[in-house]
Enzyme design. Structure first.
Site, PDB file in Angstrom:
ATOM      1  N   HIS A  47       0.833  -1.199   0.000  1.00  0.00           N
ATOM      2  CA  HIS A  47       0.000   0.000   0.000  1.00  0.00           C
ATOM      3  C   HIS A  47       0.875   1.261   0.000  1.00  0.00           C
ATOM      4  CE1 HIS A  47      -3.712   2.230   0.698  1.00  0.00           C
ATOM      5  NE2 HIS A  47      -3.122   2.881   1.681  1.00  0.00           N
TER       6      HIS A  47
ATOM      7  N   GLU B  42      -2.325  -5.555  -4.324  1.00  0.00           N
ATOM      8  CA  GLU B  42      -3.004  -5.166  -3.091  1.00  0.00           C
ATOM      9  C   GLU B  42      -4.413  -5.762  -3.019  1.00  0.00           C
ATOM     10  OE1 GLU B  42      -3.020  -0.934  -0.734  1.00  0.00           O
ATOM     11  OE2 GLU B  42      -3.746  -0.969  -2.789  1.00  0.00           O
TER      12      GLU B  42
ATOM     13  N   ASN C 285      26.109 -23.247  -6.881  1.00  0.00           N
ATOM     14  CA  ASN C 285      26.883 -24.486  -6.937  1.00  0.00           C
ATOM     15  C   ASN C 285      26.428 -25.461  -5.850  1.00  0.00           C
ATOM     16  OD1 ASN C 285      29.492 -25.951  -7.890  1.00  0.00           O
ATOM     17  ND2 ASN C 285      29.717 -25.832  -5.673  1.00  0.00           N
TER      18      ASN C 285
END
Length: 690
Positions: free
Chosen positions: A46, A68, A425
């Site tokens: 918001h 929202e 990795n």
């Protein structure tokens, strides 16, 4: 109003909110029933939407608004979070980050997010099959139970009633927007924003979503808890342009009960379904009743005056300028110390000694100003690991410890990419697939630990997984196959030396090339980058149990402790972090083995290097000396002895770049200015040990 002056602040705060959204979304994915996390995410989204709208970045504001809407349905228990919704929200966050990066680069923050918006709208409308049934069911229940603007459920009433009992002010606020206003939603948002700075909105009518979409006539109402006077609130609201009038009714327990009773009576009379409950309520309707006692305290927190901010944002360039100025001061301090020593004046010596103590304290403060928690790098990794695990169909738990550990900003800026390679990795090569882990008697969920901690003048960062570990024979066979080493060389290698083959250029143990690995690019880059920072990386592994990559880094690259040495008329500085010890050797102790000079050190042979030969020093040759001073330096586990003429002593020096006028000189990492004004070159010990 010129918005450009606020642009850097908007970018900084937007990045902070996006990071918070990513972190909280990951927490919510682990605990999808926790509505408290949803509230935090909703408020952050918001705020970001309001900032973007204020700055005129409509695409960013629009996408955040769609997010929202979905979050609002979740926090009101009209929608359950599921994998598809999480994936869509994460894609939305990626798009928002891309927009902010575009704005940072001078763009307008525009992007094609039509597919993401369509997905969010489908979730919101219930067209997505995973969420349509529950949405429709809850909407029907909501329409049958909610009637008008002042209706409160039992929990909301309890919050307001207890707030009044505890001495806080509770208002019923009715705001009328001018009929000539072209931006009713914006004016209403500005009212909410002003109120939320000094209190809590418990319920709004119409809903905040409807207000922002301008789905109201001219007025809206709300219940509000604060510590401010009615006159002050009225003045603040009326100061917003195009607000025609505002009515504030301060409620006591009796008038609150009367309004609630009237609302209940109106429900029985009115046949038409009422709008939804306010969507910007600070107290969730769905929270358990037993939380009622804690909620009023939270709502009434504005009773205490807001503490002034104890932090400020400082441009990085200003810190760099401060560091450069202090570096000059440090050079002058060294010069004064030398002059005081030469003159023998007691008053001057005392003054210089005091100046040295003060400048040392100042040095510590300046260095601390440049120190940044590694959290600024670490906080982007949970999201990366989450996406990587989904791509590889693995279950990975990333455990971060020591994120508060601090490093110099210069090091922080450079260490991000190497850590990305090491973590990828660990997830790709280290942790096994789910089926392999189950077959090996391990839990399905693999664990990758990311740790940071201080040790002396260094920071260690460790990446450890509980995967399959490194098998010497397999690694060696791959290295021989790829031509990295020969069979004869491999047979003579220790386990540590074999593990270091992972850092060889072009080396990869992946069976096939993918977007994640197999191209032979990665760990060699990690090694070179960390080495260039004056650090080191080591590997320890237990087959079947896991692997640990340990990265050692200097705390700072700006001011370092060094040993000053002399070669004829020239002076050099050797970083103390690379020195094992100093010693004196007799000329007959230097051996010539296969054309290489070696000496015996701690019952082992190490290379012997003559700096006068390496740098062509004209007025000194250690071969003419009966005994020679040596500095034993280290690179990882390897040692070497460097011959010098004389030790001058230890000193804190300022590392200066050689600039662009001189080409890169192997063995030299920079230069410094000494107290007598002479320039001393700083040795790069890593260049002497191959």
């Amino acid at each position: 109003m010129d918005m450009n002056q606020y642009l850097s602040m908007f970018i900084d705060e937007s990045n902070d909110h996006l990071q918070s959204l990513n972190e909280n979304m990951l927490q919510l994915e682990a605990n999808p029933e926790d509505l408290g996390i949803v509230q935090v995410i909703f408020r952050s989204a918001h705020t970001l939407k309001g900032m973007a709208a204020t700055m005129g970045f409509e695409d960013l504001a629009s996408l955040t608004h769609k997010m929202e809407n979905v979050l609002d349905m979740v926090r009101n228990e009209k929608l359950k979070m599921q994998d598809y919704i999480f994936d869509t929200m994460f894609k939305s966050l990626d798009a928002l980050e891309t927009m902010v990066q575009d704005i940072t680069g001078g763009g307008e923050g525009k992007a094609d997010v039509s597919s993401i918006v369509a997905s969010l709208q489908a979730i919101e409308s219930g067209e997505w099959t995973g969420g349509s049934a529950p949405v429709a069911k809850v909407d029907k229940q909501a329409n049958s139970s909610i009637s008008n603007a002042v209706e409160l459920d039992e929990f909301q009433y309890s919050v307001l009633d207890q707030s009044i009992a505890e001495g806080h002010r509770v208002f019923y606020v009715d705001v009328l927007v001018s009929e000539h206003s072209q931006l009713k939603g914006v004016r209403a948002y500005m009212v909410f924003d002003m109120l939320e700075r000094s209190g809590e909105v418990v319920k709004a009518y119409p809903s905040v979503q409807d207000i922002e979409q301008e789905k109201f006539e001219r007025s809206f109402s709300l219940y509000y808890i604060t510590t401010k006077e009615a006159q002050e609130l009225e003045k603040g609201i009326m100061s917003i342009s195009e607000i025609e009038s505002v009515k504030l009714i301060q409620l006591d327990q009796e008038t609150l009960q009367q309004m609630t009773n009237q609302a209940a009576a109106a429900v029985a009379v009115e046949a038409a379904p009422a709008p939804e409950v306010g969507k910007d309520t600070s107290v969730s309707d769905s929270k358990p009743q037993e939380e009622g006692k804690a909620a009023p305290a939270k709502a009434a927190t504005p009773k205490q005056a807001a503490a002034p901010s104890r932090t400020i944002r400082v441009d990085i360039e200003r810190l760099d300028v401060l560091m450069n100025l202090f570096s000059e001061l440090l050079i002058d301090r060294s010069r004064l110390e030398q002059l005081a020593s030469e003159t023998g004046n007691n008053d001057l010596s005392d003054t210089v000694a005091h100046l040295s103590r003060v400048s040392t304290d100042l040095q510590n403060i300046v260095l601390k100003l440049r120190m940044v928690p590694v959290d600024t790098v670490f906080n982007r990794f949970p999201r990366m690991i989450r996406d990587l695990a989904k791509t590889l169909d693995k279950k990975i738990d990333l455990v971060i410890t020591g994120a508060e550990t601090e490093l110099d900003r210069t090091v922080i800026d450079e260490i991000g990419d190497p850590l990305v390679h090491l973590l990828r990795n660990a997830v790709d090569h280290g942790v096994e697939s789910i089926s392999e882990r189950v077959a090996a008697g391990k839990p399905e969920m693999g664990t990758v630990n990311l740790r940071a901690f201080h040790s002396g003048n260094h920071v260690f960062i460790e990446i450890e997984d509980d995967g399959k570990g490194i098998y010497r024979d397999k690694l060696l066979q791959t290295a021989i196959k790829r031509g990295v080493v020969t069979e004869e060389q491999g047979a003579k290698m220790s386990d540590d030396e074999v593990n270091q083959l992972l850092f060889a250029p072009g080396f990869s143990t992946a069976d096939k090339i993918s977007d994640i690995s197999g191209r032979g690019v990665g760990l060699d880059v990690v090694k070179s980058k960390i080495t260039s920072l004056g650090g080191n990386v080591t590997i320890t592994s237990t087959p079947g149990k896991g692997t640990n990559f340990s990265v050692q880094l200097p705390l700072t690259l700006s001011i370092i402790a060094a040993m000053l040495v002399r070669l004829g008329s020239e002076k050099y500085a050797v970083p103390l972090s690379s020195i094992v010890e100093t010693a004196i050797v007799q000329r007959e102790q230097v051996r010539n083995i296969h054309g290489n000079k070696m000496i015996t050190f701690r019952e082992s042979l190490i290379p012997y290097l003559s700096l006068s030969e390496v740098f062509g020093v004209p007025d000194f040759n250690d071969a003419d000396e009966k005994e020679t001073e040596i500095v034993v330096i280290r690179k990882g586990e390897r040692l070497a002895a460097v011959a010098v003429e004389e030790f001058i002593g230890q000193s804190e020096i300022v590392l200066k770049s050689m600039g662009t006028y001189l080409p890169a000189i192997e063995g030299i990492s920079g230069a410094t200015i000494l107290g007598d004004g002479q320039v001393a070159l700083i040795l790069d010990p890593n260049a002497f040990i191959k």
